[in-house]
Enzyme design. Structure first.
Site, PDB file in Angstrom:
ATOM      1  N   SER A 273      28.947  77.926  20.893  1.00  0.00           N
ATOM      2  CA  SER A 273      29.815  77.911  19.723  1.00  0.00           C
ATOM      3  C   SER A 273      30.991  78.868  19.809  1.00  0.00           C
ATOM      4  O   SER A 273      32.102  78.523  19.452  1.00  0.00           O
ATOM      5  CB  SER A 273      28.998  78.258  18.467  1.00  0.00           C
TER       6      SER A 273
ATOM      7  N   ASN B 264      33.821  88.061  15.585  1.00  0.00           N
ATOM      8  CA  ASN B 264      34.307  86.791  16.117  1.00  0.00           C
ATOM      9  C   ASN B 264      35.224  86.095  15.127  1.00  0.00           C
ATOM     10  O   ASN B 264      35.682  86.687  14.152  1.00  0.00           O
ATOM     11  CB  ASN B 264      33.119  85.888  16.465  1.00  0.00           C
TER      12      ASN B 264
ATOM     13  N   CYS C 238      34.626  83.970  12.911  1.00  0.00           N
ATOM     14  CA  CYS C 238      34.089  83.778  11.563  1.00  0.00           C
ATOM     15  C   CYS C 238      33.386  85.021  11.044  1.00  0.00           C
ATOM     16  O   CYS C 238      32.709  84.960  10.024  1.00  0.00           O
ATOM     17  CB  CYS C 238      33.149  82.575  11.518  1.00  0.00           C
TER      18      CYS C 238
ATOM     19  N   GLU D 200      30.771  86.758  11.791  1.00  0.00           N
ATOM     20  CA  GLU D 200      29.319  86.929  11.665  1.00  0.00           C
ATOM     21  C   GLU D 200      28.646  87.384  12.957  1.00  0.00           C
ATOM     22  O   GLU D 200      27.478  87.787  12.926  1.00  0.00           O
ATOM     23  CB  GLU D 200      28.655  85.642  11.144  1.00  0.00           C
TER      24      GLU D 200
ATOM     25  N   ILE E 125      28.661  70.533   9.189  1.00  0.00           N
ATOM     26  CA  ILE E 125      27.235  70.246   9.272  1.00  0.00           C
ATOM     27  C   ILE E 125      26.545  70.364   7.917  1.00  0.00           C
ATOM     28  O   ILE E 125      25.569  69.665   7.641  1.00  0.00           O
ATOM     29  CB  ILE E 125      26.569  71.164  10.316  1.00  0.00           C
TER      30      ILE E 125
END
EC number: 1.17.4.1
Length: 714
Positions: free
Chosen positions: A177, A386, A388, A390, A592
């Protein structure tokens, strides 16, 4: 003779997008028309999916054709007996799976399913994609393949977009990811970084870079003063690299850069996101993050000047890059050192500027450096996050010769993400098996990933086996159970849910280490090995504080881990180790969560009926999970709930998550920069590790979105 009403004629002539749009229109009684979304699903399958799907005489023929024509990877299927593979596909198709919303179905068929090479016809349905993902991740283990299939079809576990999209395909991107890389203060490292941006973005990941080690604008080069251009030209090069690279033309590459608050270029760095910034410095598509230590808040409280320290001098004086120095601990020492150049800005002015830029752009993200490192159970320093916000892992520097060959391969970071759907996990017949299956599936992604084009990423992954098990659908579950988001019962549940997940995650990683006779590199120096990690679980009382939450866990048949269970786990971990350096991270779950019919991550909904702007298609409407016309009061949106209750919720989860959680702050359109600063200070005091976007309610812009990282957003 049957009569035909005008309403029936209208519905029969409406296409699926028009039916879906009726979610946003009340009926004559003032009710949301949930049934129209169900009709949209039926119309979508009847008029689009089935006519555009390739049919086969049998599953056996289908698999043979897809392997022969280069769609499926035969190496995945060859690890199993073909009879088992056929039974697993049959098992999946017999599950009775049905998409709960039109957006979920539409997202799957437009973004995830395998299509013919011309992109015009579908070769998979959801059950087929799930089965291929399970077969890929189980690597020949029939039991694990069956368990993964069941967990995904039930909606309990969902791998992130790169994994779910690419597993089992002969022509595919990586299963990983996101990536995080350091840049050191030399041309070789900068050149490698640009190349890494191209290579990793081409493979479909989101990439973040640490800029804190780079010397500031005006710093010496080869001892000649005022030569360095600082961090902004490097940002420009990276932005161009991401714009150039994309995964098979599917989407533009996504990148982020992190800079320490006490770096001399920090104000120039922030200015790149101003709406009126000069084009020479303006950064349009790169995401920005700022690393803020405790000392910055202390100086702001005292209305004092904050020192910005030269990375060039720190490296020469202390033999360490800026990013590896604990600024809060050494602040007074650095102030007193005449050999370290420093400039000063007012600390409150810095926070004011930060809020102004966030007001204009939503950036930068914030990582609370000292909070992160205090909570880190792994030896080493965390100096960035990163795309995002997290992923929080330790890293180490690489060294290069003049040919850009490695003289020492350091450890950079990749993380393999997937999320549990909280509502379905609470309905699971066996929460322990659900978590174990998810951890084993994500570990397989790590084991199967070898990013040879960036050796430091490959080395870091091989050493750490790091994964990030996330969560989604907290608000949906709470609403289903009649609990208001941010209420005492909601906070009680969040704490104990993450507490329970953590025990099962660590237990599974211990079992992996015992089975394989191997731990992550550096385990012996970690707080897991010393047993210190378990102290909070052995000292505090981890029982429900509210009768409602006690009843929820009892109804679900979930046993909360006892002190004796933690003692046994501690002893087992100290004896066998754990396999994964990092286990949990909560990403912002986008696409998702729609397929899963879940609320995003663990933050509140943004609207009862969310309006998504989906490329050329236009607006698509998404109803919140478990919402009916009878329980609408449980679905207060994030802007009305406000930042404090969101921060309180994330603080409960943060106690148990070894990495970070993507926390977006939502404000009404009346908010000021002072409101943003107050929320940041509150988050820091509550022990939050990082902050993601700032969102202001702008009614005129509803139905638009700022695209973040598709990889991390799941």
């Amino acid at each position: 003779m049957a009569t035909t009403t005008p309403e029936r004629v209208m519905q029969e002539t409406m296409d699926y997008h028009a039916l879906n749009a009726m979610l946003n229109l009340y009926d004559k009684a003032g009710h949301i028309q949930f049934d129209k979304d169900q009709q949209a699903i039926d119309a979508f399958f009847a008029t689009h999916v089935r006519p555009h799907s390739v049919t086969f005489a049998s599953q056996h023929e289908r698999l043979g054709t897809l392997v022969r024509e280069g769609y499926y990877d035969d190496a995945v299927l060859a690890r199993y007996d073909r009879a088992f593979v056929l039974r697993l596909f049959e098992h999946a198709h017999a599950s009775g799976f049905r998409f709960q919303t039109f957006l979920g179905a539409w997202k799957f068929y437009t973004s995830y399913t395998l299509k013919t090479f011309d992109g015009k016809r579908y070769l998979e349905h959801f059950e087929d994609r799930v089965t291929m993902v399970a077969l890929t991740l189980a690597q020949g283990d029939e039991t694990l393949a069956t368990q993964l299939t069941d967990e995904m079809l039930s909606g309990r576990f969902q791998p992130a977009t790169p994994t779910f999209l690419n597993c089992g395909k002969q022509q595919r991107g990586e299963l990983v990811s996101c990536f995080l890389l350091r840049i050191e203060d030399n041309m070789e490292s900068i050149g490698r970084a640009v190349n890494s941006a191209l290579q990793l973005s081409k493979r479909g990941g989101g990439v973040a870079f640490l800029l804190s080690n780079l010397r500031e604008a005006g710093a010496p080069i080869k001892r000649i003063e005022n030569q360095s251009s600082g961090v902004i030209p490097v940002m420009k090069m990276l932005e161009d690299a991401f714009s150039y690279a994309n995964q098979l033309g599917a989407r533009q590459g996504a990148g982020a850069v992190y800079l320490h608050a006490h770096h001399p270029d920090i104000l120039r760095f922030l200015d790149t996101k101003r709406e009126n910034a000069d084009e020479k410095i303006r950064i349009k598509t790169l995401s920005l993050g700022v690393v803020i230590p405790d000392i910055t808040f202390r100086l702001a409280k005292e209305n004092a000047q904050m020192a910005l320290f030269s990375p060039y001098d720190i490296q020469r004086r202390y033999g360490k890059p800026f990013g590896d120095i604990a600024i809060s601990e050494r602040y007074d020492e650095l102030i007193a050192d005449p050999h370290v150049r420093k400039t000063y800005i007012n600390a409150r002015d810095f926070f004011q500027t930060l809020a102004e830029i966030q007001f204009e752009s939503g950036y930068p993200y914030i990582m609370f450096e000292d909070t992160v490192n205090r909570a880190n159970p792994i030896a080493g320093r965390i100096n960035m996050s990163n795309l995002c916000s997290e992923i929080l892992q330790v890293n180490s520097a690489s060294r290069y010769d003049d040919n850009l060959d490695y003289t020492h391969i350091g450890h950079d970071i990749s993380c393999n993400l997937g999320s549990l759907n909280i509502a379905h996990v609470m309905d699971s017949p066996d929460i322990g098996r659900t978590v174990e299956t998810a951890i084993r599936g994500l570990t397989a992604v790590s084991d199967m990933s070898h990013i040879r084009s960036v050796p430091s990423i490959a080395a870091g992954n091989a050493a750490s086996h790091a994964i990030g098990l996330g969560q989604m659908n907290l608000h949906g579950y709470l609403a289903r159970e009649g609990i208001a988001y941010g209420s005492p019962e909601a906070l009680d549940f969040t704490n104990l849910y993450f507490y329970t997940i953590t025990w099962h995650a660590v237990h599974t990683s211990m079992r992996l280490a015992r089975e394989r006779g191997k731990t992550f590199a550096g385990f012996a120096q970690s707080r897991y090995a010393s047993g210190d990690y378990f102290t909070q679980y052995l000292q505090d009382d981890w029982q429900p504080k509210t009768a409602k939450v006690r009843a929820l866990f009892a109804r679900s048949g979930i046993t909360l881990p006892t002190r004796e269970m933690w003692l046994k786990l501690r002893d087992d971990v100290m004896r066998y180790g754990i396999y994964n350096q990092n286990l949990q991270a909560v990403p912002p779950t986008g696409s998702i969560s729609y397929i899963n019919h879940a609320t995003s991550s663990i933050h509140p909904i943004v609207a009862k009926i969310e309006i998504r702007k989906e490329g050329k298609t236009g607006r698509v409407y998404y109803p919140a999970p478990f919402m009916t016309n009878e329980n609408l009061d449980m679905y207060q949106d994030a802007y009305d709930i406000g930042p404090e209750k969101i921060i309180d919720t994330y603080a409960e989860a943060t106690r148990h998550v070894d990495q970070g959680l993507s926390l977006t702050l939502f404000f009404p359109d009346t908010a000021t920069t002072r409101d943003i600063n107050k929320a940041q200070i509150y988050a820091w005091r509550k022990g939050i590790k990082s902050l993601y976007y700032i969102r202001l309610r702008q009614l005129a812009l509803e139905g638009t979105e700022i695209e973040g990282c598709v990889s991390c957003a799941l």
